[in-house]
Every structure is written in C-alpha cells, then in structure tokens.
Design a protein around this motif. Structure first.
Motif, PDB file in Angstrom:
ATOM      1  N   LEU A 133       0.749  -1.278   0.008  1.00 51.23           N
ATOM      2  CA  LEU A 133       0.010   0.060  -0.138  1.00 51.23           C
ATOM      3  C   LEU A 133       0.853   1.319  -0.085  1.00 51.23           C
ATOM      4  O   LEU A 133       0.533   2.159  -0.660  1.00 51.23           O
ATOM      5  CB  LEU A 133      -0.905  -0.012   1.225  1.00 51.23           C
ATOM      6  CG  LEU A 133      -1.932  -1.096   1.283  1.00 51.23           C
ATOM      7  CD1 LEU A 133      -2.717  -0.928   2.414  1.00 51.23           C
ATOM      8  CD2 LEU A 133      -2.629  -1.626   0.077  1.00 51.23           C
ATOM      9  N   VAL A 616      -6.008  -0.296  -8.509  1.00 50.40           N
ATOM     10  CA  VAL A 616      -5.827  -0.428  -6.972  1.00 50.40           C
ATOM     11  C   VAL A 616      -5.150  -1.367  -6.243  1.00 50.40           C
ATOM     12  O   VAL A 616      -5.042  -2.343  -6.960  1.00 50.40           O
ATOM     13  CB  VAL A 616      -7.313  -0.445  -6.306  1.00 50.40           C
ATOM     14  CG1 VAL A 616      -8.143   0.931  -6.789  1.00 50.40           C
ATOM     15  CG2 VAL A 616      -8.033  -1.738  -6.826  1.00 50.40           C
ATOM     16  N   VAL A 618      -4.506  -3.998  -3.199  1.00 47.85           N
ATOM     17  CA  VAL A 618      -5.358  -4.808  -2.101  1.00 47.85           C
ATOM     18  C   VAL A 618      -4.356  -5.488  -1.221  1.00 47.85           C
ATOM     19  O   VAL A 618      -3.447  -6.111  -1.717  1.00 47.85           O
ATOM     20  CB  VAL A 618      -6.613  -5.533  -2.458  1.00 47.85           C
ATOM     21  CG1 VAL A 618      -7.205  -6.548  -1.430  1.00 47.85           C
ATOM     22  CG2 VAL A 618      -7.678  -4.850  -3.230  1.00 47.85           C
ATOM     23  N   LEU A 650     -12.381   2.266  -4.351  1.00 40.14           N
ATOM     24  CA  LEU A 650     -11.662   2.791  -3.001  1.00 40.14           C
ATOM     25  C   LEU A 650     -12.583   2.994  -1.942  1.00 40.14           C
ATOM     26  O   LEU A 650     -12.803   2.229  -0.822  1.00 40.14           O
ATOM     27  CB  LEU A 650     -10.499   3.758  -3.476  1.00 40.14           C
ATOM     28  CG  LEU A 650      -9.421   3.359  -3.887  1.00 40.14           C
ATOM     29  CD1 LEU A 650      -8.570   4.531  -4.417  1.00 40.14           C
ATOM     30  CD2 LEU A 650      -8.647   2.441  -3.091  1.00 40.14           C
ATOM     31  N   LEU A 653     -14.179  -0.548  -1.050  1.00 39.49           N
ATOM     32  CA  LEU A 653     -12.909  -1.170  -0.134  1.00 39.49           C
ATOM     33  C   LEU A 653     -13.017  -0.736   1.277  1.00 39.49           C
ATOM     34  O   LEU A 653     -13.032  -1.395   2.225  1.00 39.49           O
ATOM     35  CB  LEU A 653     -11.807  -1.224  -0.752  1.00 39.49           C
ATOM     36  CG  LEU A 653     -11.824  -2.025  -1.907  1.00 39.49           C
ATOM     37  CD1 LEU A 653     -10.507  -1.724  -2.955  1.00 39.49           C
ATOM     38  CD2 LEU A 653     -11.587  -3.714  -1.490  1.00 39.49           C
ATOM     39  N   ALA A 660      -6.580  -0.906   1.377  1.00 42.87           N
ATOM     40  CA  ALA A 660      -6.423  -0.644  -0.158  1.00 42.87           C
ATOM     41  C   ALA A 660      -5.735   0.440  -0.399  1.00 42.87           C
ATOM     42  O   ALA A 660      -6.021   1.495   0.598  1.00 42.87           O
ATOM     43  CB  ALA A 660      -7.801  -1.069  -0.943  1.00 42.87           C
TER      44      ALA A 660
END
Length: 746
Positions: A133, A616, A618, A650, A653, A660
């Motif tokens: 991340l 993105v 995760v 996002l 999530l 994420a």
C-alpha cells in the motif's frame, strides 16, 4: 574471545513486521540481548521459516499489552532496556502511554525507534504499515518494469528490509549520541522513507539540468538478461563484447547483421550490442557462458531459483549462509550476518518458543542507569556531529553510505579522480548519492598525490570505499597501508561477494546478486522470463549494512581505543532478504509465495486490480480482512473491479474495511510538488554549483530533538579541492603545481 560489540545492551522489540524483527536480529547478532514481546497466538509464527530466521537468538515474552497486567509487565521490561523498537503510530503509542514524550519522562536514557508506514508529520501518519500500500501510494509500483504495460506488483519486500537497516543505523547513531549527550531519545523511520531510499537515483529535479541529468534512466531500457540454449537465463553486467566467444561470434556475424540485431531493441547504456549479445548467448548453455565470462572478468550470474544460493561455496565461506538447529524446522541453512567485525557476529540458537522467558526478572540495564544521571550541554547536535569521513568509493553502495553519514552530521570528504567518478555520466544517479559532501578531485596512487592522501587519512576517523581490494592495494589505500598513517582508523570496505573465498576480488553489481539470490526469477512471475527489480536494492542493502557495521566499529572503538577493518557486501546483504525460506537437511527449500504470471500479486487478497480508469492495490493480509474482501468482490474479483472506477473501488473497499490504496502513476513531479511530502521531510532542496536549485529525496530518519544535516548539495567535480587540501596544510603554490601535473583538479 572478546565480548560482542553490543554485549550488555538490552533491546525490547514489540512488532511482527519484517522490518522490526530484522532490526532486532541485526542488533542481536552484534551481541545485544533482544527480548521479543509477542502477543498470545502471535500470527507472525505462521510464517515458520521467516520467523525462525528473524528471531533466532532472541528471548520471548508473551504479553497482552491491551490489559493492565500486560502493560505493567511491559513497563518493567522497558525500565530494564536500552532500546525499544516498535511499530505503533504516534496516536497508537500515546494511547498505550508509549509516546515519545511519555517514554522520555519515565526512561530518559531509553532509545526508541518506531517503524511506521509514514513519517509522523505526514497526513498518512496513522495509515496501516503495509508495504504494498505504501509503494502504491508513492507511485513506486509504476516505476518497476514488467512484461506488460502498467504498474507491477513488487515481489521482494525491499522497503521492509531497508527499513530494518535504517532502524538499526538510527539506533546506533543514537547510542553514539547518547555517549555524548547523556540521554536517549527517538530514532524513528518508516516504510515510506525506506521505499524512497532507491529513488534517490531517479526522483530529483534541477532548475538548470544538463541533457544527461534531464534524461535520467528510463524504466524501459533493456536489461541484459539473456536466455541461453538450455532455457536458463543469465544476467550480464556491462558489455561482454571483448570476451573471446562473443568477439568471435560477432566477427562471424559481420557488422551489418550485428547492426540488424541491435536495431530490434532500444539502446542500452550497459550493452551497446544488446541485440547481437542476445542472439549469440542463445547458442550455448548458461553454465558454459557464465564460466567463460568469469574467466574473462565479465560480471555475470545465472538467474537462479529461489534458495539455490544456500548451496553456494562463496556464500558459505563468508558466513552468509549458516547452519541453525531450529526447534520447529530441524537442521536448517539460513541467511547469516551480512557484515563482519571484530569481535565477530554472534549466530543465535533456535528462535524461542512462545513465552519461553515469561516470569524471568530483568534487572535495569547498568548502561541505562548510568545515563540517567547525565545531562546534555549546549544546543542539540546531529547524532554524528564531529565524525570525519573519507569517502573513496564509486558507483552506488559506497557513496550512498557516506551520504547517509553526512545526513547524520558527519563531515564527509569525497575523493574522486580528476576525470571524475565513473558514475558522473549518469548525472541524476550520481547526484542522488553525493549530497552533504565536500568534493576533492585527486589522483590516487600517484607519487605526487601521496602527501595529500596522507594528510586526508590523518584527518579522518573513518575511511569508506567499495573499490575492489586489489585496486585499493595498487593505489596504496588498502587498510594495511592506511593504518600505518592513522592506527586508530576505522576502515570500512564494501565488496561484491565478500572478503574471502574464490570470488573475493571479483567485480559484482546489484543485478547479479538479485539473479543469484532468486529474486529475478521471482519478480518475473510464474512461467515468465526473469525480471530485474529496477530499484537497485542490493546496492542500498549493502550500503546500509556497511553503515551499520561502521557504526558498530565506532561504538567499539569508543570503548577500546582501537581501529579496525570492517566489511559488508552485496551478496551478504541481498542473501539476507531470502529469509522467507530456509534449506532443510534433505536439501529441499521451504516454499514461498510466488508472483503470478501477470505480475499483479501473490493471491486474490494481496494484489493489484485494474479498474476502468486506473489500478488499486489490495493488501487484506489478516484472515478477517480476507473474509471481508471475498464478501465484497465475489467469486471473480477481476471482473468486479474492472466494472468500477478507481474511486468507486476504493470507496467500496473502505466501506468494507479492506486495506487498499490507489496505485498512483507517473509520480516524479507530483511527488516533488506535494507540500505534504515536503512538510514530512520526504524531499528537500538546496542550491547546486551547476544545476541551480536541486530538489531531491529528503530525510530517512526522525530523531526528534536532534537535527539532521540536509543542507549541502552534491559537489561539482573538484569543487572543494583547494578549500579542503589547503585546510590540511597544502599551500596554493603546491596545489597549482599538482593541478598542472594533472594530479589535482581545482
């Protein structure tokens, strides 16, 4: 045998990440007593091999620090400690009464190093410290080339490993400052700062850039990884054109065919005949080629499977591979210490069983007790203020380590040839490892330069370099020569393959260590060709490990008054990152998670997903996080995310509490323009003699009350020759004579 360097020092380590655990291992191997504080049912133990390596030699105390009894026991441990390593953000630490100010009031001699996701002055300071991340948010996943367009998952957890070295360098710098100031304090770092270490090569900006500086190094430059006739791949560094087999084959092809083959690939700065080399290397086996190249001083390594290096003679002879009888895994081969010092590193026994040291009383450290009665005099100074360093290195590993010494407050003089360091042609990379130094252009090995060399060596506390030792001996700057001039000198050398064994004097580069240690195969992805990790991690691992052992040497010298030679290497520092796997007694290597063929991730809960307008990342690593992810994304997460925008993904999530981040792309300018990054010290700027205002990656530590030195730009060639050598007693007339003879550039 003498006691280990850090004998008598006590460390409390409270964290489950690679960075904090590896930092504890580094300190443990230098002789510190390291107490691992772990929760009941510690989830880190599920990764058996990694836990076995990173926690060997430590003691274990199980505590629940969320309840009063556990907090009281932790308080007792900290009262008996010199160093506390943890992973809490500022708010989390304060809630547990473990904030910097809270600890300083109760334990004024305690050194505290928090390894967080982001620096505490950054808006993301409270964000979850998950490496993928952090890399996504910084834009570094877009900096890695892949077999396809777009951001690429990075298999090696390099930021964690770099953070472990930053942590222990910070701790050692604080210990040295504690000797001076009489008090402890913070020595914090973060995964974000660690991830930015290799970006010193790439992310910088100049007001008046030259064409070479502006160009930098494009990530699409072809890397000389070539497939051989047996299907294996070999990584060759620099041109192999003069080796007999290559030269003969190119002559047989003829100029026109060589040109045609080369034209099929973008130009390579390391291999001008990349295309022809590729075609010719495909005609013989990998073993044939690597042996031929080694015989003719061409740097090359086979891209080996993960774990093969455990059976390598050079690695074993240098102690980079050690035998450990583990209580869970049995007799194993594990990565050993990446550095060498006298007294030698201590190889710990099996990682402890959970709570093996519960109930044992730990008396207050005598060093901690002594320190609390002292007080700092005057204004706070950088941790290594007053240290004098002579930097004779080139390329990356050596100069980067010396730049870090300058950041920490040391006075560093860089000596390079009058024609310039070989890396100056790659101007952005060169500048990224040189700030904070005074630049002297001096021809080493020349009879006329010897008085200047001797004056520099008498001035220095430390000499650091990464040239091959035969070259050092030829130039008369090897340890045996220099200790005659300055017997208390601490001499730090960074080699490619280690100080002993058949490859002790061989040339070597970061890419070759990635190849031999299995990381190129792993970064390529399942069933795909191997891929170099562009971040040059081996150079930075080696540079920081050399900095750690250098500070160990300084700590030792302060107690004995004796100088010595200490060592680090590219091979040792890179091999340590293989701690995810160990070799068993039957020759098998324990399994690791492999990158998928599309280079997007390790599993559906830890990977990159392509949305309709971006990517993105995760990182649902805990079981409950994975469960929430599956509930959200369903049976086919790729289809789920492809139907959403990045923003929509996002938001969903976040609503399901799944860790994420957006995968940012093309971030060089946005990063350097970002005021939040500037406020957190992640980039800095100063005036350069040729480039005007120069903006570069900033601070790698936060020492709280102690400042860093980030105000001197990289030197122009010979910029300080007259100033430095004149200050050491060499007059203007003599300097002009040396300049006329080509020995000095003024």
């Amino acid at each position: 045998m003498s006691e280990s360097t850090l004998h008598g020092l006590r460390v409390v380590s409270l964290g489950s990440g690679i960075a904090s655990a590896a930092a504890g291992l580094h300190l443990c191997e230098a002789g510190a007593e390291v107490i691992l504080v772990e929760p009941p049912g510690n989830p880190a133990r599920r990764q058996e091999a990694l836990f076995a390596v990173l926690n060997r030699g430590k003691r274990s105390v199980t505590l629940d620090i969320d309840v009063p009894d556990g907090q009281q026991q932790l308080e007792q441990l900290l009262a008996a400690a010199d160093v506390f390593i943890h992973e809490f953000t500022s708010k989390q630490a304060a809630t547990l009464t473990l904030g910097d100010a809270q600890l300083a009031e109760r334990f004024p001699g305690l050194i505290v190093s928090a390894i967080t996701g982001w620096p505490k002055k950054h808006p993301l300071a409270e964000a979850m410290p998950r490496e993928t991340l952090v890399l996504a948010r910084l834009g570094l996943l877009d900096e890695q080339p892949g077999h396809r367009e777009g951001p690429v998952f990075v298999r090696m957890p390099f930021a964690n490993w770099l953070a472990s070295w930053l942590c222990v360098v910070g701790v050692m710098a604080r210990l040295i400052a504690r000797d001076r100031d009489g008090q402890g304090g913070s020595a914090h770092t973060s995964l974000a700062q660690a991830a930015l270490v290799p970006m010193t090569m790439h992310w910088s900006r100049a007001e008046k850039p030259t064409p070479a500086f502006a160009k930098g190094l494009d990530k699409h430059i072809p890397i000389p990884l070539h497939q051989c006739a047996d299907g294996r791949w070999i990584h060759v560094h620099y041109s192999p054109d003069k080796s007999p087999w290559m030269a003969d084959a190119m002559a047989e092809l003829g100029e026109a065919e060589v040109a045609r083959l080369n034209a099929q690939w973008p130009p390579s700065h390391v291999a001008p005949n990349f295309g022809a080399n590729r075609a010719i290397i495909a005609t013989r086996s990998a073993q044939e080629w690597v042996e031929h190249f080694w015989q003719h001083d061409v740097s090359a390594q086979i891209a080996a499977p993960f774990g093969d290096i455990y059976f390598d003679e050079q690695a074993r002879l240098n102690g980079y591979v050690v035998e450990v009888e583990d209580a869970t895994l049995g007799k194993t081969l594990q990565p050993g210490p990446a550095w060498k010092i006298t007294p030698p590193a201590r190889i710990g026994r099996s990682a402890p069983q959970p709570g093996a040291d519960n109930g044992i009383g730990f008396e207050t450290s005598p060093k901690q007790r002594l320190i609390t009665d002292m007080a700092r005099q005057g204004d706070p100074l950088p941790p290594l203020h007053g240290l004098k360093v002579l930097d004779l290195g080139a390329y990356l590993a050596g100069p980067f380590a010396c730049m870090m010494l300058a950041d920490l407050g040391a006075e560093v003089i860089k000596v390079e040839a009058p024609a310039g360091d070989a890396m100056r042609r790659l101007e952005r990379i060169f500048s990224g490892t040189q700030r904070g130094k005074l630049g002297v252009a001096l021809k080493l090995g020349d009879e006329l330069s010897q008085p200047a060399v001797e004056a520099l060596v008498r001035w220095a506390d430390v000499v650091h370099h990464n040239m091959r030792l035969p070259a050092a001996r030829k130039l008369q700057v090897d340890y045996d020569c220099l200790k005659l001039i300055n017997p208390q000198l601490l001499y730090c050398h960074v080699s490619a393959y280690g100080p002993t064994g058949p490859r002790a004097d061989w040339p070597g580069f970061d890419q070759l260590m990635q190849a031999s240690c299995g990381w190129e195969v792993e970064q390529g992805g399942a069933g795909q060709p191997p891929m170099w990790l562009r971040f040059g991690v081996g150079d930075f691992f080696a540079g920081l490990s050399s900095l750690y052992v250098l500070l160990l040497g300084l700590y030792q010298r302060a107690r004995t008054g004796e100088g010595q030679m200490v060592n680090a290497s590219l091979l040792g520092a890179t091999l340590l990152t293989m701690s995810e796997a160990v070799a068993r007694e039957d020759g098998s290597v324990t399994p690791i998670a492999h990158l998928d063929a599309t280079q997007t991730g390790l599993c559906d809960t830890h990977r990159l997903y392509c949305c309709s307008d971006g990517w993105v990342a995760v990182a649902a690593l805990a079981p409950e996080e994975a469960q929430r992810f599956h509930a959200l994304a369903g049976a086919d997460p790729e289809v789920h995310f492809a139907a959403q925008t990045q923003t929509e993904a996002l938001l969903s999530l976040s609503a399901h509490d799944v860790p994420a981040e957006a995968v940012l792309e093309a971030q060089l300018d946005p990063f350097l323009d970002n005021p939040d990054h500037a406020a957190a010290g992640l980039h800095t700027r100063y005036q350069h003699a040729e480039y005007g205002e120069l903006q570069q990656i900033g601070a790698f530590w936060d020492f709280g009350d102690l400042p860093l030195s980030l105000d001197r730009p990289p030197p122009a060639l010979g910029q300080h020759s007259r100033e430095v050598l004149g200050g050491l007693g060499i007059g203007d007339i003599e300097l002009d004579r040396l300049a006329a003879a080509g020995v000095v550039r003024l």
